[in-house]
Design an enzyme around this catalytic site. Sequence first.
Site: not given
Ligand code: FAD
Length: 389
Positions: A168-169, A243, A273, A368
């Site tokens: 969560i940012t 949102c 360069r 996002e």
């Molecule tokens: C620095 C940072 C700041 C963030 N800030 C916020 C925030 O303020 N609030 C908040 O709520 N979240 C935040 N997030 C979370 C972010 O939104 C999630 O990381 C994102 O939604 C992906 O979820 P996950 O990391 O669980 O990946 P996963 O959902 O586990 O996905 C992993 C991989 O699987 C793929 N995948 C997933 N589902 C499928 C499917 N059905 N078919 C094929 N491929 C698939 C994805 O594309 C990805 O390549 C933040 C993340 C980061 C890194």
Amino acid sequence: MSELLRDLDFFNLDDLLTTEERATRETVKRFVQREVLPQVERHFADETFPKELVPQMAELGMFGANIKGYGCAGMNNVAYGLIMQELEAADSGLRSFASVQSALSMYAIYANGTEEQKNRYLPDMAKGKLIGCFGLTEPDHGSDPGGMETRARRDGDGWVLNGAKRWITNGSIADVAIVWARVDEGFTGFLVEKGAPGFSTRDIHGKFSMRASITSELIFEDVRLPKTAQLPAARGLKAPLGCLTQARYGIAWGAIGAARTCYNCALDYVKSRKQFSRPLAGYQLVQAKLVRMLTEITKAQMVCLRLAHLKDEGKMRPEHVSFAKRNNVNEALKIAREARDMLGANGIVNEYPVIRHMMNLETVNTYEGTFDVHTLILGRDVTGEAAFD
Ligand SMILES: Cc1cc2nc3c(=O)[nH]c(=O)nc-3n(C[C@H](O)[C@H](O)[C@H](O)COP(=O)(O)OP(=O)(O)OC[C@H]3O[C@@H](n4cnc5c(N)ncnc54)[C@H](O)[C@@H]3O)c2cc1C
């Protein structure tokens, strides 16, 4: 003005901007030049967010910039997009702060709150006196928020909240968290204030990306919330997804800023360069890379400008935003990687901003809605078949 902040406008898109829109862009550029660039590498190295810039950002009307009323600037969506572009030309972390404050937290209250909630939070959030965060993602549920385990149960007139959010940012620096939770009727959102008994945060360290941005876990252990903490119009996942559409819109613009900085940096570098007999810029392979970058940045600019006009006319669909976020961020990431390559060994040091942008954009590609998830959203749009339910 730093040469790295210069505009790239191959198709004279500036002619389509109003005087006010151009003025907004120049104001943010000056702020970035004066206040952000001198210190951003230090914050990235130290894993700190430049919180001291928040009052100045507020003064420039950056928070809730496209919200009307409640002390917000009420700008149009082109101006809002240009703000995001210029902030991200400096660092994706700074743009993330503005996106989370504006498009996720303030918009959540604006779209789903009571008049009392809007009056209580929005003016102070616009002034930067209150910082917000948006808790949707959980340790085990990212792309699929419908699986969330955070739960609120009714307790007399109010609620009791239990669960955890991750990634969560602004989490630990926020005064108010917008928290999405499962309830008997489905899903809803709550305003959870810092210091509420049972609510704690823990920062995530060891990131190689978005280091100048705070990323936290939010933990809720029997947090008692009054009835007035619920966002009454937030019913179902449509509310948080609405949102996200706002925030993704800004990200599509922001990615252009990061890509432009990388392009400018690579262009300047290859012109100066010399290897073998001449400047790197004189080799066809290098020119091909620059032309690809120029092409993709220009296409991304055109998509964003059209998207902004659709948004201002009330005709923008979430799928338009998926298209723009997916394309622009992915192309920006490719541009950053290519620029990193063109700088050779110098591409890996923080004397140049390229590797910082490249690493930041890895996050922007993931959060996002990942690149793949937006592919699925667009795939559903063109075929009528949902491949991810
Ligand atoms: C620095 C940072 C700041 C963030 N800030 C916020 C925030 O303020 N609030 C908040 O709520 N979240 C935040 N997030 C979370 C972010 O939104 C999630 O990381 C994102 O939604 C992906 O979820 P996950 O990391 O669980 O990946 P996963 O959902 O586990 O996905 C992993 C991989 O699987 C793929 N995948 C997933 N589902 C499928 C499917 N059905 N078919 C094929 N491929 C698939 C994805 O594309 C990805 O390549 C933040 C993340 C980061 C890194």
